[in-house]
Design a protein around this motif. Sequence first.
Motif, PDB file in Angstrom:
ATOM      1  N   THR A   5       4.979 -11.310   1.863  1.00  0.00           N
ATOM      2  CA  THR A   5       3.955 -10.446   1.282  1.00  0.00           C
ATOM      3  C   THR A   5       4.548  -9.695   0.101  1.00  0.00           C
ATOM      4  N   SER A   6       3.708  -9.461  -0.900  1.00  0.00           N
ATOM      5  CA  SER A   6       4.161  -8.785  -2.118  1.00  0.00           C
ATOM      6  C   SER A   6       4.323  -7.297  -1.858  1.00  0.00           C
ATOM      7  N   GLY A   7       5.482  -6.761  -2.185  1.00  0.00           N
ATOM      8  CA  GLY A   7       5.744  -5.344  -2.048  1.00  0.00           C
ATOM      9  C   GLY A   7       6.796  -4.935  -3.050  1.00  0.00           C
ATOM     10  N   GLU A 193       4.421  -0.371   5.474  1.00  0.00           N
ATOM     11  CA  GLU A 193       4.008  -1.777   5.508  1.00  0.00           C
ATOM     12  C   GLU A 193       2.496  -1.892   5.363  1.00  0.00           C
ATOM     13  N   ALA A 194       1.767  -1.014   6.062  1.00  0.00           N
ATOM     14  CA  ALA A 194       0.316  -1.049   5.987  1.00  0.00           C
ATOM     15  C   ALA A 194      -0.176  -0.756   4.576  1.00  0.00           C
ATOM     16  N   ALA A 195       0.589   0.040   3.839  1.00  0.00           N
ATOM     17  CA  ALA A 195       0.221   0.383   2.457  1.00  0.00           C
ATOM     18  C   ALA A 195       0.650  -0.684   1.460  1.00  0.00           C
ATOM     19  N   GLY A 196       1.318  -1.744   1.943  1.00  0.00           N
ATOM     20  CA  GLY A 196       1.729  -2.826   1.073  1.00  0.00           C
ATOM     21  C   GLY A 196       2.942  -2.531   0.228  1.00  0.00           C
ATOM     22  N   LEU A 197       3.765  -1.578   0.660  1.00  0.00           N
ATOM     23  CA  LEU A 197       4.935  -1.200  -0.129  1.00  0.00           C
ATOM     24  C   LEU A 197       6.187  -1.972   0.255  1.00  0.00           C
TER      25      LEU A 197
END
Length: 202
Positions: A5-7, A193-197
Amino acid sequence: MNETTSGIFKSAHEALTFAYRFDSQQYGRSAMAIALANHAPSGRGLGGLDGAGQAGMIRRMVRNQGELYEALARARYLPRTLHCSCDAPCCSGMRPNLAWNAAIRTIGQMSIAATPGCVSILGLRCGIVARYFGNKDIDLGRLADHCDVHRNTATKHNGLIVTWLRGQPGKGSERAKPGMEAQAMQAIAEALEAAGLLIVER
């Protein structure tokens, strides 16, 4: 096949180190920002105002986890001392970081939960917490004398508070019990993680 996933950050540790060590006014683009530049998607740089905004967002997310969890993160990731340029003859070039001290006091206040049934002194608890988070200048015996408590009392409090913070390893069929710091880091990691960071492989 693994999917990434992109972070921006490889881990919560990396994100918190960046957020609590970032200082755009004093240092410009931080060393951590430069090190992470290759991981930032286009348009999401980590220097200057962009970096300050990113650091502020991470800190706000940590704050949303509650007072104790935030204090634990600040105690672990804020620098204990800061550079001082007052040029006074008596200055060592360093000064205490009042934000770090405040985090230690908050944890010290809440660590009373680790010493049920004990006559507990705040100064003793704060000293033990500061020692746990890296202030190796604190000697447990001298701390006990300063707080006017028996050294055995200080040793008992140290064991209880460190276990509360660090947790207990598993023994035999008993599972390990995570301490407050591990619980805080898990909650913060999940929020990041939930915030996509975070860069996550699934």
